[in-house]
Design a protein around this motif. Structure first.
Motif, short mmCIF file in Angstrom:
data_model
loop_
_atom_site.label_atom_id
_atom_site.label_comp_id
_atom_site.label_asym_id
_atom_site.label_seq_id
_atom_site.Cartn_x
_atom_site.Cartn_y
_atom_site.Cartn_z
N ASN A 11 1.02 7.52 -7.65
CA ASN A 11 -0.12 7.65 -7.10
C ASN A 11 0.23 6.51 -5.55
OD1 ASN A 11 -1.94 9.67 -6.78
ND2 ASN A 11 -3.49 8.17 -6.10
N GLY A 12 0.93 5.21 -6.02
CA GLY A 12 0.65 4.08 -5.09
C GLY A 12 1.96 4.69 -4.12
N LEU B 13 3.52 6.89 -1.56
CA LEU B 13 3.31 7.62 -0.10
C LEU B 13 4.10 8.28 0.02
CD1 LEU B 13 1.03 5.40 2.41
CD2 LEU B 13 0.31 7.18 0.92
N GLY C 209 5.48 14.73 2.49
CA GLY C 209 4.64 15.68 1.51
C GLY C 209 5.85 15.97 1.53
N ALA D 177 7.54 1.96 -0.59
CA ALA D 177 8.16 1.84 0.17
C ALA D 177 9.29 0.92 -0.46
CB ALA D 177 8.95 1.91 1.28
N GLN E 82 0.79 -1.42 -0.29
CA GLN E 82 0.18 0.37 0.06
C GLN E 82 0.40 0.80 -0.20
OE1 GLN E 82 -3.51 0.46 0.42
NE2 GLN E 82 -3.35 -2.24 -0.33
N CYS E 83 2.20 1.40 0.71
CA CYS E 83 2.49 2.43 0.70
C CYS E 83 3.72 2.49 -0.62
CB CYS E 83 3.50 2.47 1.99
SG CYS E 83 4.92 0.97 2.39
N CYS F 242 11.02 6.87 2.17
CA CYS F 242 10.36 6.16 1.40
C CYS F 242 10.48 6.66 -0.07
CB CYS F 242 8.99 7.55 1.08
SG CYS F 242 9.21 9.15 0.72
N ARG G 296 5.04 10.69 3.76
CA ARG G 296 5.11 11.21 5.07
C ARG G 296 4.88 12.55 5.14
NH1 ARG G 296 2.81 13.15 8.26
NH2 ARG G 296 2.11 12.38 10.53
#
Lengths: 706, 152
Positions: B129-130, B132, B136, B47, B44-45, B101, B134
């Motif tokens: 988009n997959g 993440l 920003g 990394a 989901q992230c 990330c 954190r």
């Protein structure tokens, strides 16, 4: 010319000594900002906790007591030294100091690294430069004041000596009584963008993070913790866990069970195979309970208000209208991308700790007490951190590692899965704010804010905006006790207080038929010219950023299909105003762009500063949109990124940053752009959709946004 | 426990592991390639993004037994001298904050540029988009990918 004293009562703020291997070492306290501000220099100044060294080969190193967490201090702090020392900034490197008794005060603060080291780092650099000049003057038998420096050399007409050549000879030269710091207009390094010094390691995948640490023979430990806050371990069966390939041990400690394996996967599988029986008869809290407790508090007056000017309640009683709104926000997990982890090796009397932690000294003290050791027998090496946002102020994971290592008699690395990280957190506490404004004859005559939240915090900032600008003003704060662990989360308290306050002023302006910005400016003019009581912010600076954001964000100018939302907030000594542009696409709101105006004094490293501000805006908007975290019977209802939504690249706005030009000392940057972001977003969404949102998250479930 | 012959960053590697062990942990714990990061364990992230025969995959969700003869590339093998066009763009834009990330972001972007050398901003956003971040750093990531594409 800024002259700074290096001594008080003949005691120096700096100490010099010979560097092992040849060269000069200058010790100083990185966090002391200026002699004028230090009330008790004897206790505050003489804790040497940072060192600047000039080696014989000319290499300049700062041993920094503070860890790097993504705020880029590892780059910006050496820039301050390089500036005053007069060397090429690339010749200065920062090394992470291990936790050591020679560095007695190692604590990473909130957005304060540059602010608190601004003068001390520059003084250390200027003192070292002066010592180089005086040493060269002795060598050449000339007047020191006739010499200049450039690029790591002392110059005397056509002759020059490098700092490396001079360093060893400078040992023992008396530290000058005072040194001259550069004027900001003469800066050549500060104010110019410099790249992150760890960039190459990051983009090539070098093992710089805590989770990357490995010691030969160490065990990976994954821990089963109580499923709910308030639950206790009754018993467990580890038969199946011990059968998993690669699992070597299962250790109970308190209400937790650790599975130790040859690799992380084996330990994770082992944990899944544990069968535990939990005592759920204790106090198990849930979100409706928190809601009703907070609601009760919001409707009760506290004995001692945080601040009271005039008589706000009387103003309410005699008002034409009392305008009242309540805003609420949930708990939030931190969700650093690097899950919590820590290495511990407890052998005999010695303890070795390695990992990502913001509070190494405090954590070492706790571990010493836990293990019955002396802190002197414990070494702690700080690694780069894959995010913090406040979570790594708390060392629970390091204590777990130490306890497991001691019990298992093995070196271990504790690793949290994402589920562990999200469900065994130290959360941003839930909170609610009720605002009331008294309006009489079209004017704002009274203001009453009541804040309540989970855990023993001060939920308000009573001396900041709009303090001083409203005659009758009452601020109250109260809390609900809870057994859910809560703590600091990026921009503690203000991360939601600002959202609520800035939404309220938007609504209040509409109610009063005024422009949202003009209402704020009117209050600020009063606070600036004739403040009611003492205030703890500078209205002129707030007016400055508001006007800059309004201009750059085209406030008041119609743009087809674009709804604009405004917000401004002061925190961490920095002033920020934001204009969010929201458009509607297929019936859904999208935040396209955010214009940000910032007054943070001198901008040390502009590109890195822009990065921090953009990140804070994306973070603030992301959590306002999606942050959804609740409890049922003490059990967190989200556990991983499939059921807890973080903002993604498609949803993130472009962020356009403008700095107020300033020669003031620098202030915080890691947090201040976050608090106003949610308010600007909500205010724009209210215009775009016609719906005012009062409760975070603004977007629930799988609703499309962007 | 079984033995697997893997091709990682152009080198043959022999690994003893359980069949269900995700490539993430094979890389990190068995082979000490720590550049591939653990973030969520459920794809989901992003990394943990690596390349399998040139395609970006989430190594936390690829068991070692499914790799077979596929060629694996990790951040450590993306270039020899940190000079992949994306790594250079990451330096130019000074992208990272915490940096955790970023290896996954770069690997995901590298696969995108492999199949589309001049992506539009929409295509960049869809592809990324997959992953993440954190901290920003999305603005800088997108800018870096755009300039990398223009330097291809």
């Amino acid at each position: 010319m800024t002259v700074i004293k290096t001594k008080v009562d003949r005691r120096s703020f700096l100490k010099t000594s010979a560097l092992a291997g040849g060269g000069l070492m200058i010790g100083f306290n990185w966090a002391c900002s200026s002699s004028a501000e230090v009330k008790d220099p004897a206790s505050a100044w003489f804790d040497i906790n940072a060192y600047l060294t000039i080696a014989n080969n000319g290499e300049i190193t700062i041993m920094s007591p503070n860890p790097e967490i993504g705020q880029n201090v590892k780059t910006s702090m050496p820039m301050l030294v390089a500036e005053e020392l007069d060397v090429d900034w690339k010749d200065v490197i920062v090394k992470q100091a291990p936790l050591d008794n020679a560095f007695p005060r190692q604590v990473a603060g909130g957005s304060q690294s540059i602010r608190s080291s601004w003068k001390s780092m520059r003084m250390a650099g200027a003192t070292a430069r002066r010592l180089m000049i005086e040493t060269a003057a002795k060598e050449w038998a000339v007047d020191a004041n006739s010499l200049t420096t450039k690029g790591g050399y002392v110059l005397n007409g056509s002759k020059k000596l490098s700092y490396g050549e001079l360093a060893s000879k400078a040992v023992g030269i008396e530290i000058p009584e005072e040194v001259t710091l550069k004027e900001p207009k003469d800066f050549t390094i500060i104010g110019k963008s410099q790249k992150n010094v760890d960039l190459d390691e990051i983009i090539t995948g070098k093992p710089v993070f805590g989770i990357d640490y490995k010691q030969e023979g160490m065990q990976y430990a994954v821990v089963l913790r109580p499923p709910a806050f308030g639950a206790k371990l009754k018993s467990f069966d580890d038969t199946e866990a011990r059968k998993v390939n690669g699992v070597n041990d299962v250790i109970q400690f308190g209400d937790k069970v650790a599975v130790l394996g040859n690799n992380t996967w084996a330990a994770m599988k082992g944990k899944k195979a544990l069968v535990a029986d939990w005592d759920m008869s204790g106090r198990l809290e849930d979100t409706p309970y928190h809601d009703s407790e907070m609601n009760k508090l919001l409707n009760k007056r506290v004995e001692r208000p945080s601040r009271s000017d005039g008589d706000a309640l009387k103003a309410m009683a005699s008002a034409d209208k009392v305008f009242e709104k309540t805003y609420e926000a949930p708990f939030l997990p931190h969700n650093t991308m690097e899950p919590m982890n820590f290495f511990a090796d407890v052998t005999g009397d010695k303890v070795k700790l390695v990992g990502p932690i913001q509070t190494p000294a405090g954590t070492r003290g706790q571990i010493a007490r836990l293990l019955g050791k002396s802190p002197d027998d414990i070494t702690l090496e700080m690694t780069r951190m894959g995010g913090g946002f406040g979570r790594r102020l708390y060392g629970d994971f390091a204590l777990e590692a130490a306890e497991i290592s001691q019990k298992a008699n093995k070196a271990v690395q504790v690793i949290f899965s994402r589920e562990d990280d999200m469900t065994a957190g130290t959360y941003r506490p839930a909170s609610k704010y009720k605002f009331r404004a008294a309006i009489k004859d079209g004017k704002l005559t009274g203001y009453h804010l009541s804040g309540a939240g989970i855990g023993r915090n001060n939920w308000v900032r009573p001396d900041w905006f709009p303090a001083g600008g409203i005659e009758n003003y009452l601020i109250e704060s109260s809390y609900v006790d809870s057994n859910i662990t809560t703590g600091a989360w990026r921009a503690p308290i203000t991360n939601f207080l600002a959202v609520a306050e800035q939404c309220f002023f938007d609504e209040l302006a509409a109610e009063m038929g005024q422009d949202a910005i003009q209402l704020r400016l009117d209050i600020l003019e009063r606070a600036k010219n004739n403040p009611v009581g003492e205030i703890d912010y500078e209205p002129a600076k707030m007016i400055g950023v508001i006007k800059l954001a309004a201009e750059k964000g085209n406030w008041g100018k119609a743009e087809s299909g674009v709804s604009k939302g405004f917000s401004a907030y002061y925190s961490h000594n920095t002033y920020v105003a934001e204009v969010a542009d929201v458009i509607m696409k297929d019936g859904n709101p999208i935040v396209k762009n955010v214009t940000v105006a910032v007054d943070c004094g001198i901008v040390v490293n502009p590109d890195a500063a822009i990065n921090q501000i953009q990140g804070g805006v994306v973070d603030g908007m992301g959590h306002a949109l999606y942050g959804d975290f609740s409890f049922v019977n003490g059990t967190p209802q989200a556990s991983n990124f499939n059921n807890y939504r973080l903002i993604r690249t498609k949803e993130a706005p472009t962020v356009d940053v403008h700095f107020v030009e300033s020669l003031n000392d620098p202030t915080g940057l890691g947090e201040p752009s976050l608090p106003p972001a949610g308010g600007a977003l909500a205010n724009a969404m209210a215009k775009a959709t016609g719906n005012r949102l009062y409760k975070i998250p603004f977007v629930k479930d799988q609703m499309v946004f962007g | 426990m079984a033995t697997y012959q893997l091709t990682i960053n152009g080198k043959q590697q022999t690994v003893e592991a359980d069949a269900d062990t995700p490539m993430l942990w094979v890389l990190r714990d068995h082979l000490d390639l720590k550049g591939t990061k653990f973030g969520c364990g459920i794809a989901q992230c992003g990394a943990c993004t690596i390349h399998m025969d040139g395609n970006a995959v989430r190594s936390c969700s690829i068991p070692v037994s499914a790799v077979s003869e596929a060629k694996i590339t990790t951040i450590e093998g993306l270039s020899k001298k940190a000079d992949h066009v994306l790594q250079k763009a990451w330096v130019e834009h000074d992208v990272p904050q915490c940096g955790y990330c970023q290896a996954g972001q770069i690997m995901n972007a590298a696969a995108l540029l492999q199949r589309n050398s001049s992506p539009s901003m929409d295509e960049i956003e869809t592809a990324m988009n997959g992953n993440l971040c954190r901290c920003g750093t999305y603005n800088k990531i997108k800018a870096a990918i755009s300039s990398a594409a223009s330097n291809l």
